[in-house]
Design a protein around this motif. Structure first.
Motif, PDB file in Angstrom:
ATOM      1  N   ASN A   1       0.101  -9.177   9.605  1.00 41.92           N
ATOM      2  CA  ASN A   1      -0.814  -8.652   8.585  1.00 41.92           C
ATOM      3  C   ASN A   1      -0.940  -7.127   8.619  1.00 41.92           C
ATOM      4  O   ASN A   1      -1.686  -6.547   7.834  1.00 41.92           O
ATOM      5  CB  ASN A   1      -2.203  -9.282   8.711  1.00 41.92           C
ATOM      6  N   GLN A   2      -0.214  -6.467   9.522  1.00 46.67           N
ATOM      7  CA  GLN A   2      -0.205  -5.016   9.544  1.00 46.67           C
ATOM      8  C   GLN A   2       1.098  -4.527  10.157  1.00 46.67           C
ATOM      9  O   GLN A   2       1.729  -5.243  10.936  1.00 46.67           O
ATOM     10  CB  GLN A   2      -1.399  -4.458  10.318  1.00 46.67           C
ATOM     11  N   ALA A   3       1.508  -3.300   9.798  1.00 44.10           N
ATOM     12  CA  ALA A   3       2.794  -2.792  10.271  1.00 44.10           C
ATOM     13  C   ALA A   3       2.841  -1.276  10.156  1.00 44.10           C
ATOM     14  O   ALA A   3       2.147  -0.667   9.338  1.00 44.10           O
ATOM     15  CB  ALA A   3       3.942  -3.408   9.466  1.00 44.10           C
ATOM     16  N   TYR A   4       3.692  -0.682  10.988  1.00 40.02           N
ATOM     17  CA  TYR A   4       4.075   0.721  10.843  1.00 40.02           C
ATOM     18  C   TYR A   4       5.287   0.771   9.924  1.00 40.02           C
ATOM     19  O   TYR A   4       6.185  -0.079  10.026  1.00 40.02           O
ATOM     20  CB  TYR A   4       4.425   1.319  12.208  1.00 40.02           C
TER      21      TYR A   4
ATOM     22  N   ALA B   1      11.493  -8.471  -1.358  1.00 39.23           N
ATOM     23  CA  ALA B   1      12.346  -8.246  -0.185  1.00 39.23           C
ATOM     24  C   ALA B   1      11.507  -8.092   1.074  1.00 39.23           C
ATOM     25  O   ALA B   1      11.875  -8.597   2.149  1.00 39.23           O
ATOM     26  CB  ALA B   1      13.216  -7.007  -0.404  1.00 39.23           C
ATOM     27  N   ILE B   2      10.379  -7.402   0.969  1.00 43.23           N
ATOM     28  CA  ILE B   2       9.478  -7.266   2.125  1.00 43.23           C
ATOM     29  C   ILE B   2       8.967  -8.635   2.549  1.00 43.23           C
ATOM     30  O   ILE B   2       8.962  -8.972   3.748  1.00 43.23           O
ATOM     31  CB  ILE B   2       8.304  -6.326   1.782  1.00 43.23           C
ATOM     32  N   ASN B   3       8.538  -9.440   1.591  1.00 44.08           N
ATOM     33  CA  ASN B   3       8.041 -10.789   1.911  1.00 44.08           C
ATOM     34  C   ASN B   3       9.091 -11.619   2.629  1.00 44.08           C
ATOM     35  O   ASN B   3       8.782 -12.339   3.591  1.00 44.08           O
ATOM     36  CB  ASN B   3       7.601 -11.497   0.629  1.00 44.08           C
ATOM     37  N   GLU B   4      10.326 -11.531   2.167  1.00 48.84           N
ATOM     38  CA  GLU B   4      11.400 -12.322   2.782  1.00 48.84           C
ATOM     39  C   GLU B   4      11.660 -11.873   4.213  1.00 48.84           C
ATOM     40  O   GLU B   4      11.795 -12.708   5.123  1.00 48.84           O
ATOM     41  CB  GLU B   4      12.676 -12.186   1.949  1.00 48.84           C
ATOM     42  N   ALA B   5      11.756 -10.550   4.431  1.00 47.21           N
ATOM     43  CA  ALA B   5      12.016 -10.041   5.778  1.00 47.21           C
ATOM     44  C   ALA B   5      10.868 -10.384   6.719  1.00 47.21           C
ATOM     45  O   ALA B   5      11.084 -10.799   7.872  1.00 47.21           O
ATOM     46  CB  ALA B   5      12.236  -8.526   5.737  1.00 47.21           C
ATOM     47  N   VAL B   6       9.639 -10.232   6.254  1.00 49.59           N
ATOM     48  CA  VAL B   6       8.467 -10.525   7.080  1.00 49.59           C
ATOM     49  C   VAL B   6       8.401 -12.010   7.419  1.00 49.59           C
ATOM     50  O   VAL B   6       8.107 -12.391   8.557  1.00 49.59           O
ATOM     51  CB  VAL B   6       7.180 -10.061   6.363  1.00 49.59           C
TER      52      VAL B   6
ATOM     53  N   GLN C   1       3.054   6.833  -1.907  1.00 49.56           N
ATOM     54  CA  GLN C   1       2.080   5.848  -2.382  1.00 49.56           C
ATOM     55  C   GLN C   1       2.761   4.576  -2.855  1.00 49.56           C
ATOM     56  O   GLN C   1       2.267   3.466  -2.614  1.00 49.56           O
ATOM     57  CB  GLN C   1       1.246   6.447  -3.506  1.00 49.56           C
ATOM     58  N   ASN C   2       3.914   4.692  -3.511  1.00 49.99           N
ATOM     59  CA  ASN C   2       4.615   3.513  -4.011  1.00 49.99           C
ATOM     60  C   ASN C   2       5.205   2.680  -2.868  1.00 49.99           C
ATOM     61  O   ASN C   2       5.252   1.446  -2.959  1.00 49.99           O
ATOM     62  CB  ASN C   2       5.692   3.907  -5.014  1.00 49.99           C
ATOM     63  N   ILE C   3       5.669   3.350  -1.815  1.00 48.19           N
ATOM     64  CA  ILE C   3       6.120   2.613  -0.631  1.00 48.19           C
ATOM     65  C   ILE C   3       4.953   1.829  -0.036  1.00 48.19           C
ATOM     66  O   ILE C   3       5.054   0.637   0.274  1.00 48.19           O
ATOM     67  CB  ILE C   3       6.704   3.571   0.420  1.00 48.19           C
ATOM     68  N   ARG C   4       3.834   2.502   0.125  1.00 53.98           N
ATOM     69  CA  ARG C   4       2.650   1.851   0.683  1.00 53.98           C
ATOM     70  C   ARG C   4       2.166   0.708  -0.216  1.00 53.98           C
ATOM     71  O   ARG C   4       1.779  -0.367   0.263  1.00 53.98           O
ATOM     72  CB  ARG C   4       1.528   2.868   0.871  1.00 53.98           C
ATOM     73  N   LYS C   5       2.189   0.942  -1.528  1.00 51.55           N
ATOM     74  CA  LYS C   5       1.752  -0.090  -2.460  1.00 51.55           C
ATOM     75  C   LYS C   5       2.622  -1.339  -2.341  1.00 51.55           C
ATOM     76  O   LYS C   5       2.125  -2.473  -2.413  1.00 51.55           O
ATOM     77  CB  LYS C   5       1.787   0.457  -3.888  1.00 51.55           C
ATOM     78  N   SER C   6       3.926  -1.142  -2.155  1.00 50.43           N
ATOM     79  CA  SER C   6       4.834  -2.282  -2.013  1.00 50.43           C
ATOM     80  C   SER C   6       4.455  -3.123  -0.801  1.00 50.43           C
ATOM     81  O   SER C   6       4.443  -4.360  -0.849  1.00 50.43           O
ATOM     82  CB  SER C   6       6.286  -1.791  -1.874  1.00 50.43           C
ATOM     83  N   VAL C   7       4.159  -2.444   0.300  1.00 54.51           N
ATOM     84  CA  VAL C   7       3.786  -3.149   1.530  1.00 54.51           C
ATOM     85  C   VAL C   7       2.442  -3.851   1.349  1.00 54.51           C
ATOM     86  O   VAL C   7       2.269  -5.017   1.744  1.00 54.51           O
ATOM     87  CB  VAL C   7       3.742  -2.169   2.713  1.00 54.51           C
ATOM     88  N   GLU C   8       1.491  -3.170   0.747  1.00 58.06           N
ATOM     89  CA  GLU C   8       0.154  -3.754   0.560  1.00 58.06           C
ATOM     90  C   GLU C   8       0.187  -4.919  -0.424  1.00 58.06           C
ATOM     91  O   GLU C   8      -0.576  -5.884  -0.270  1.00 58.06           O
ATOM     92  CB  GLU C   8      -0.808  -2.665   0.103  1.00 58.06           C
ATOM     93  N   ARG C   9       1.075  -4.855  -1.431  1.00 56.82           N
ATOM     94  CA  ARG C   9       1.237  -5.993  -2.345  1.00 56.82           C
ATOM     95  C   ARG C   9       1.772  -7.217  -1.610  1.00 56.82           C
ATOM     96  O   ARG C   9       1.569  -8.352  -2.043  1.00 56.82           O
ATOM     97  CB  ARG C   9       2.188  -5.610  -3.481  1.00 56.82           C
ATOM     98  N   ALA C  10       2.473  -6.977  -0.521  1.00 52.11           N
ATOM     99  CA  ALA C  10       2.959  -8.084   0.313  1.00 52.11           C
ATOM    100  C   ALA C  10       1.890  -8.536   1.305  1.00 52.11           C
ATOM    101  O   ALA C  10       2.185  -9.300   2.229  1.00 52.11           O
ATOM    102  CB  ALA C  10       4.219  -7.665   1.060  1.00 52.11           C
TER     103      ALA C  10
END
Length: 409
Positions: free
Chosen positions: A74-77, A57-62, A168-177
């Motif tokens: 490549n970076q976000a708040y 979902a993050i990949n699609e929105a981005v 950490q899991n929220i951050r991991k999701s973003v970093e995996r994207a």
């Protein structure tokens, strides 16, 4: 368009991921140049329960935001919420260190460190330390004590904590994207930046952000944050009630809620008929909007009752001279403000994000309050963020203090 002029924010919500790209130029209002939204089924009440679905979902929105803005992200708040979020007020006290008793930035840092020296469980981390006021030799109400003379310096701060694992899991999701997390911000605090006026923060105001999985509360009094909390009920509960009550699939229940939903049954009409899809290949049925209102109203009453209990528990309701501001996607339900006024017994309005240019036809909507607030946070952070290296359990970017937040609130 230079890279340094761009700010990107991700609102990782229970029902959707929103990505906004804005151009920041000097003191001019941010210009929104890209927006991407994707439905998300990977979170429950702000907590990641399916990493792969969240990453997709993050990949699609981005990707949508990148195409619209013609940039590579490549970076976000990012914003964080959920019923694991807790808050408390704390106080620090120090003796002023300089020989002439003039307060310096070093003293400010020391007193903040003293205020945040609280005992927390191992699984909990500090997310924000937000100064409320400074007290110099018993003289309170000071916002910036630098260069003031005194012997004793006190700081009253608001501390927001959260689950290390959830964050950490929220951050991991973003970093995996493949996106670097610049900073992590409590969602209602971000929303307050884009929605509340200085007068509302000064007079006393409760921001009630009704998201998909949770309803977040942030209270501002005398231009300072005084209280934050989370109610574990949000817009998805309303959708689920409609799906069960009308015996219709969840996606159709959401469509019905958006098109015909009303928080107050008295504002509905029995003459308005709604076509309802049945599960499987059964024939569609017709229901009245009044019946829909009987399903929605009890859940919205529950949400506002919980908000009232929360404000009363901390004796805050009588301190809200500017009343309550609703925001978030579910606040757009017709009759929400009217129902909240009845239950809370104070003025209530729906707050819309403001102070932006660009794609205003898309973003001037309460569902974008958090992601736009993150843009404002990002623009401010580059100038005023103070680094705190005490949170060794996470990466250094996660360990940044948000004391500068007091400039806004």
């Amino acid at each position: 368009m230079s890279k340094n002029a761009i700010r990107v924010a991700l609102d990782i919500g229970t029902t959707k991921i929103a990505c906004v790209v804005a151009r920041m130029e000097g003191s001019a209002p941010p210009t929104v140049v890209g927006v991407g939204v994707s439905p998300c089924e990977g979170l429950r009440r702000g907590v990641v329960v399916d990493l792969e679905k969240t990453v997709n979902a993050i990949n699609e929105a981005v990707s949508k935001a990148e195409q619209m803005a013609d940039v590579n992200i490549n970076q976000a708040y990012i914003g964080v919420a959920g019923d694991h979020i807790k808050s408390l007020n704390s106080k620090g006290v120090i003796a002023v260190s300089s020989p002439d008793h003039t307060i310096t930035e070093k003293d400010i840092t020391r007193v903040k460190e003293a205020a945040r020296a609280i005992r927390l469980p191992d699984e909990v981390q500090i997310l924000h330390v937000i100064p409320q006021e400074y007290i110099v030799d018993s003289q309170g109400g000071i916002k910036n004590p630098v260069d003031i003379s005194g012997v004793r310096l006190e700081a009253e701060v608001h501390i927001v904590t959260g689950s290390k694992t959830a964050i950490q899991n929220i951050r991991k999701s973003v970093e995996r994207a493949e996106i670097d997390v610049v900073d992590t911000v409590l969602q209602p605090l971000a929303s307050s930046l884009s929605v509340l006026s200085p007068d509302e923060r000064q007079l006393g105001c409760a921001l009630v952000d009704i998201g998909g999985g949770t309803t977040d509360i942030a209270v501002f009094i005398d231009d300072s944050i005084r209280h934050t909390d989370v109610v574990g009920v949000g817009g998805t509960s309303v959708t689920s009630d409609i799906a069960i009550g009308l015996r219709t699939p969840l996606d159709h229940a959401e469509d019905i809620k958006v098109k015909y939903g009303c928080a107050l049954r008295s504002m509905t009409s029995s003459d308005v008929q709604i076509e309802v899809q049945s599960p499987g290949k059964r024939e569609t049925r017709t229901m009245s909007q009044e019946l829909l209102g009987t399903i929605i109203e009890p859940r919205m009453v529950e949400i506002f009752d919980e908000v009232k209990k929360n404000l009363d528990k901390y004796k805050l309701r009588n301190m809200l001279g500017a009343g309550v501001v609703l925001t978030g996607g579910a606040s757009m339900l017709k009759g929400s403000a009217e129902l909240a006024e009845q239950i809370l017994d104070m003025p209530v309005k729906v707050g819309y994000p403001r102070g932006f240019t660009g794609l205003t036809d898309i973003i001037e909507n309460p569902s974008y309050s958090t992601v736009l607030g993150l843009i404002l946070f990002g623009g401010k952070a580059d100038k005023d963020m103070v680094i705190d290296d005490r949170n060794t359990s996470l990466s250094s970017t996660m360990a940044k203090l948000k004391e500068w937040f007091s400039d806004f609130i």
